[in-house]
Scaffold this motif. Structure first.
Motif, mmCIF file in Angstrom:
data_model
loop_
_atom_site.group_PDB
_atom_site.id
_atom_site.type_symbol
_atom_site.label_atom_id
_atom_site.label_comp_id
_atom_site.label_asym_id
_atom_site.label_seq_id
_atom_site.Cartn_x
_atom_site.Cartn_y
_atom_site.Cartn_z
ATOM 1 N N GLY A 1 -6.769 56.220 0.976
ATOM 2 C CA GLY A 1 -6.082 56.734 0.115
ATOM 3 C C GLY A 1 -5.258 55.427 -0.518
ATOM 4 N N GLY A 2 -4.858 55.621 -1.812
ATOM 5 C CA GLY A 2 -4.242 54.204 -2.403
ATOM 6 C C GLY A 2 -5.249 53.541 -3.156
ATOM 7 N N ASP A 3 -4.894 52.490 -3.582
ATOM 8 C CA ASP A 3 -5.470 51.411 -4.425
ATOM 9 C C ASP A 3 -5.374 50.302 -3.555
ATOM 10 O OD1 ASP A 3 -6.347 52.642 -7.008
ATOM 11 O OD2 ASP A 3 -4.315 53.183 -6.936
ATOM 12 N N VAL A 4 -6.896 49.437 -3.366
ATOM 13 C CA VAL A 4 -6.690 48.358 -2.617
ATOM 14 C C VAL A 4 -7.630 47.369 -3.449
ATOM 15 C CG1 VAL A 4 -7.071 46.684 -0.692
ATOM 16 C CG2 VAL A 4 -6.206 48.998 -0.239
ATOM 17 N N LYS A 5 -6.932 46.335 -4.144
ATOM 18 C CA LYS A 5 -7.881 45.451 -4.785
ATOM 19 C C LYS A 5 -7.816 43.855 -4.246
ATOM 20 C CE LYS A 5 -6.771 48.125 -8.793
ATOM 21 N NZ LYS A 5 -5.819 48.286 -9.946
ATOM 22 N N SER B 1 -11.377 58.772 4.557
ATOM 23 C CA SER B 1 -11.161 59.847 5.763
ATOM 24 C C SER B 1 -12.395 60.853 5.508
ATOM 25 C CB SER B 1 -9.909 60.181 5.781
ATOM 26 O OG SER B 1 -9.651 61.321 4.653
ATOM 27 N N ASN B 2 -12.299 61.556 6.743
ATOM 28 C CA ASN B 2 -13.498 62.385 6.951
ATOM 29 C C ASN B 2 -13.093 63.619 5.985
ATOM 30 O OD1 ASN B 2 -11.367 63.608 8.558
ATOM 31 N ND2 ASN B 2 -12.689 63.699 10.051
ATOM 32 N N VAL B 3 -11.887 63.772 5.541
ATOM 33 C CA VAL B 3 -11.445 64.810 4.839
ATOM 34 C C VAL B 3 -11.607 64.523 3.286
ATOM 35 C CG1 VAL B 3 -10.029 66.033 6.295
ATOM 36 C CG2 VAL B 3 -9.099 64.355 4.695
ATOM 37 N N GLY B 4 -12.162 63.359 2.825
ATOM 38 C CA GLY B 4 -12.534 63.016 1.611
ATOM 39 C C GLY B 4 -11.419 62.511 0.819
ATOM 40 N N THR B 5 -10.350 62.011 1.265
ATOM 41 C CA THR B 5 -9.071 61.194 0.649
ATOM 42 C C THR B 5 -9.603 60.463 -0.462
ATOM 43 O OG1 THR B 5 -7.764 61.712 2.716
ATOM 44 C CG2 THR B 5 -7.032 60.291 1.011
ATOM 45 N N VAL B 6 -9.260 60.381 -1.516
ATOM 46 C CA VAL B 6 -9.594 59.461 -2.750
ATOM 47 C C VAL B 6 -8.994 58.162 -2.241
ATOM 48 C CG1 VAL B 6 -9.366 58.894 -5.064
ATOM 49 C CG2 VAL B 6 -9.610 61.322 -4.683
ATOM 50 N N THR B 7 -9.892 57.126 -2.047
ATOM 51 C CA THR B 7 -9.659 55.779 -1.642
ATOM 52 C C THR B 7 -10.179 54.903 -2.497
ATOM 53 O OG1 THR B 7 -9.262 56.423 0.410
ATOM 54 C CG2 THR B 7 -9.398 54.221 0.102
ATOM 55 N N ARG B 8 -9.390 54.358 -3.507
ATOM 56 C CA ARG B 8 -9.939 53.301 -4.583
ATOM 57 C C ARG B 8 -9.843 51.863 -4.163
ATOM 58 N NH1 ARG B 8 -7.481 57.287 -6.733
ATOM 59 N NH2 ARG B 8 -5.161 56.355 -6.953
ATOM 60 N N LEU B 9 -11.086 51.354 -3.900
ATOM 61 C CA LEU B 9 -11.251 50.007 -3.432
ATOM 62 C C LEU B 9 -12.007 49.039 -4.670
ATOM 63 C CD1 LEU B 9 -12.758 50.744 0.246
ATOM 64 C CD2 LEU B 9 -10.285 50.305 -0.540
#
Length: 184
Positions: free
Chosen positions: A28-32, A44-52
């Protein structure tokens, strides 16, 4: 460096973001980061939106977004100017143009001449920004164990949505495409 987990966080790093440990994860969240993001598990295996995002330069990205918005505004203005000129030209042909309208006609004609040069300048700046971001070759997003669906990876202005699991992989930019390659 983070030991353990980064969950639903917003991180912006001028260099690298590394989440250490066999169970290190970013969910989850935003990591730049400017150069590299690395963790055992991304998403994650449940498809949590994770922005990289890597190859990320906040000032350049802001300038690029401003140029995109200004380009759109100028294109809309150009359409309005052409419409107004058409109306004024018709009145001029009919001999019904007031002195104020004649002045407005001159200003609109000047604006019609100036907008293309401004659009060209903005396009050139955007190309320079794209070239600068492209020079960040070697930028990578690395999943030492698993990359899950729901991750949105960005390299500068190029994006890729991850749709299926990938094991021990490295996301890298090749041309204008993000590729998923093996990581050893």
């Amino acid at each position: 460096y983070v030991g353990g987990e980064v969950i639903n966080c917003r991180i912006i790093a001028g260099g690298n973001v590394w989440v250490k440990g066999k169970k290190g994860k970013i969910v989850g969240g935003d990591v730049k980061a400017y150069k590299e993001i690395k963790a055992s598990f991304l998403g994650s295996n449940v498809g949590t939106v994770t922005r990289l995002a890597v190859a990320f330069d906040a000032a350049l990205m802001q300038k690029y977004e401003e140029n995109v918005a200004e380009t759109k505004r100028l294109q809309e203005d150009m359409a309005k100017v052409k419409e107004a000129l058409y109306t004024l030209y018709r009145q001029q042909i009919d001999g019904k143009l007031s002195p104020q309208q004649q002045e407005a006609l001159g200003q609109l004609e000047k604006l019609k001449e100036d907008i293309p040069a401004t659009l060209d300048k903005l396009a050139e700046e955007m190309t320079q920004i794209e070239d600068t971001l492209a020079q960040l070759e070697g930028a990578a997003i690395i999943a030492e164990d698993t990359l899950y669906p729901g991750v949105r990876a960005a390299f500068g202005i190029v994006y890729k949505e991850i749709l299926k699991d990938a094991k021990k992989c490295r996301l890298k930019l090749e041309g204008k495409r993000i590729l998923v390659a093996p990581y050893e």
